[in-house]
Design an enzyme around this catalytic site. Sequence first.
Site, PDB file in Angstrom:
ATOM      1  N   GLN A 205       1.305  -6.282   5.606  1.00  0.00           N
ATOM      2  CA  GLN A 205       1.663  -5.937   4.251  1.00  0.00           C
ATOM      3  C   GLN A 205       3.028  -6.557   3.941  1.00  0.00           C
ATOM      4  O   GLN A 205       3.382  -7.528   4.603  1.00  0.00           O
ATOM      5  CB  GLN A 205       1.655  -4.423   4.098  1.00  0.00           C
TER       6      GLN A 205
ATOM      7  N   TYR B 105      -7.009  -8.866  11.543  1.00  0.00           N
ATOM      8  CA  TYR B 105      -5.729  -8.606  12.214  1.00  0.00           C
ATOM      9  C   TYR B 105      -5.837  -9.150  13.631  1.00  0.00           C
ATOM     10  O   TYR B 105      -6.682  -8.699  14.410  1.00  0.00           O
ATOM     11  CB  TYR B 105      -5.435  -7.103  12.235  1.00  0.00           C
TER      12      TYR B 105
ATOM     13  N   GLU C 213       0.850  -1.192   0.000  1.00  0.00           N
ATOM     14  CA  GLU C 213       0.000   0.000   0.000  1.00  0.00           C
ATOM     15  C   GLU C 213       0.884   1.240   0.000  1.00  0.00           C
ATOM     16  O   GLU C 213       1.995   1.224   0.549  1.00  0.00           O
ATOM     17  CB  GLU C 213      -0.898  -0.009   1.257  1.00  0.00           C
TER      18      GLU C 213
ATOM     19  N   GLU D 166      -6.473  -9.218   3.388  1.00  0.00           N
ATOM     20  CA  GLU D 166      -5.640  -8.599   4.442  1.00  0.00           C
ATOM     21  C   GLU D 166      -5.683  -9.519   5.656  1.00  0.00           C
ATOM     22  O   GLU D 166      -6.758  -9.743   6.222  1.00  0.00           O
ATOM     23  CB  GLU D 166      -6.157  -7.208   4.839  1.00  0.00           C
TER      24      GLU D 166
ATOM     25  N   ASN E 163      -6.718   1.542   2.643  1.00  0.00           N
ATOM     26  CA  ASN E 163      -7.432   2.800   2.830  1.00  0.00           C
ATOM     27  C   ASN E 163      -7.011   3.848   1.796  1.00  0.00           C
ATOM     28  O   ASN E 163      -7.812   4.691   1.381  1.00  0.00           O
ATOM     29  CB  ASN E 163      -7.191   3.337   4.241  1.00  0.00           C
TER      30      ASN E 163
ATOM     31  N   ASN F 135     -12.066  -0.886  -1.219  1.00  0.00           N
ATOM     32  CA  ASN F 135     -11.455  -1.428   0.000  1.00  0.00           C
ATOM     33  C   ASN F 135     -12.280  -1.045   1.220  1.00  0.00           C
ATOM     34  O   ASN F 135     -12.618   0.129   1.394  1.00  0.00           O
ATOM     35  CB  ASN F 135     -10.039  -0.853   0.169  1.00  0.00           C
ATOM     36  N   GLU F 136     -12.605  -2.022   2.032  1.00  0.00           N
ATOM     37  CA  GLU F 136     -13.252  -1.805   3.335  1.00  0.00           C
ATOM     38  C   GLU F 136     -14.316  -0.704   3.278  1.00  0.00           C
ATOM     39  O   GLU F 136     -14.312   0.223   4.085  1.00  0.00           O
ATOM     40  CB  GLU F 136     -12.195  -1.479   4.413  1.00  0.00           C
TER      41      GLU F 136
END
Length: 514
Positions: free
Chosen positions: A351, A244, A27, A292, A72, A172-173
């Site tokens: 990442q 996560y 990212e 992710e 993000n 994304n999200e």
Amino acid sequence: MVAASILIDKHFEIGTTDPRLFGAFIEHLGRCVYGGIYEPGHAEADEKGFRKDVMALIKELGPTIMRYPGGNFVSGYNWEDGVGPVEKRPKRLDLAWMTTEPNTFGTNEFIDWCRAADVEPMLAVNLGTRAGDAARNLVEYCNHPGGTYLSDLRAEHGWPEPHNVKFWCLGNEMDGPWQMEAKTATEYGRIATEAAKMMRWIDPSIELAACGSSSRRMPTFGAWEDTVLEHTFDHVEWISLHTYLNNYAEDTAAFLASADLMDDFIEEVVAIADSVAARRLSEKRIMLSFDEWNVWYRTRRGRANRIKEGWPIAPPILEEIYNMEDALAFGGAVISLLNHADRVRCACLAQLVNVIAPIMTETGGPAWRQTIFFPFADMSAHGRGRVLRAQVKSPTYNAKYYDPRNTQDLYYPVNEVPYLKASVVANEGGGVTIFALNRHLTDELTFDLNARSFGKLSLIEASELHDGDLKAINSKDEPERVTRRSLEGVTVDNNALRATLKPLSWNVIRLAEA
Ligand code: AHR
């Protein structure tokens, strides 16, 4: 001493691992791109500015597909800013990480980097501040062979051949309030559908992933997937998952148990996707892209961890330093992914470099492996093949895992957690690999493997990742404090094996079949 057993039969399988299961993520965030994979002027940089020392570690890590450019970041990204003559590219404020984006690295540089790293590119489009028009233009720019404004522009920029990017993420999200122009499931479902239609009209060969929930603990989890797939079902092949793992509570047993919640998460998303299919009497199966996943908590909370004042370029943020304990929880996640190889056919470690990453660099200095590097590299090197439906019998424990939802404290019960978490893969080229995590805090664990219907087995190699100090880390000054060592004492007799695993250890045992 804890006793456990594993029974496998070569004919009983979960599924074959897709090479895309071993992906990672770059990212525009902190020092992941700038000062990570790309650092012109560094002694190890090649003519394109790609760090060769970092590239060597990435090749050892073995990712297969690379998600880019966010995260993000993508929800405010104008892809046009990152192509064309570098000196003409605009600097922009990035509202995802409160930094200045110099745009000296963009889509074409990323594609070149992927070719050099021998990984498949995966591009995310901005469905936050932008929508279908920008997305379809990016597909045309990247994949159309030529003869149109955008494809000819790519050629003019120095890339006459199409990039042929196959895997595309639709935003994304988008469920997250932290996202630029977050959306309700209905809003997102509509926009994603329209973007997907146009993107595929330009290139029918592409695969598209809709955004699932940004975590299992989102209040909208479940309903979000259902609504989004109700809109997008006919237009996507994939739905994404993000997780996560954390140890905020400083509770090792619960932290190591938390990977088992990934199993639940995966199975719940499969159930929702299949129920959408069932409502339409469809045989189509939406695959899961766990795009992710990692351990991340220390640098997650608190403004100073995420934001530096003054809109800096590529500041050191989210530079999580991983210890031995993190590598164990991470290993548990590896096993969860492998054991769902039938439906999780793509996954991206988030990442790659510096930002919550298996590889760290010093700007202008060296690069080294973090503790989580090893379970990932093991998975990529030895997880290719048919994941067997192993029957693992192990004593269990109960835990309570702290996983906050926004500001709300939430403890999840994780019950009957087997001390031995394992996955067994019948490898593509023959032979078998056992991935085994001993989660017992104090005791060795001995397990007997019965490899039913296999021929005579012999040991190729057995390794362990273990350190008496759970907080041990690797650093620039001590880059190999935590590393793999040989696992001693594995005995193989015909098609039976016995191994003893140290408490709190990650182990990989590789067998050949005569
Ligand atoms: O990987 C770090 C961030 O975590 C990503 O930008 C975002 O998608 C997620 O919330």
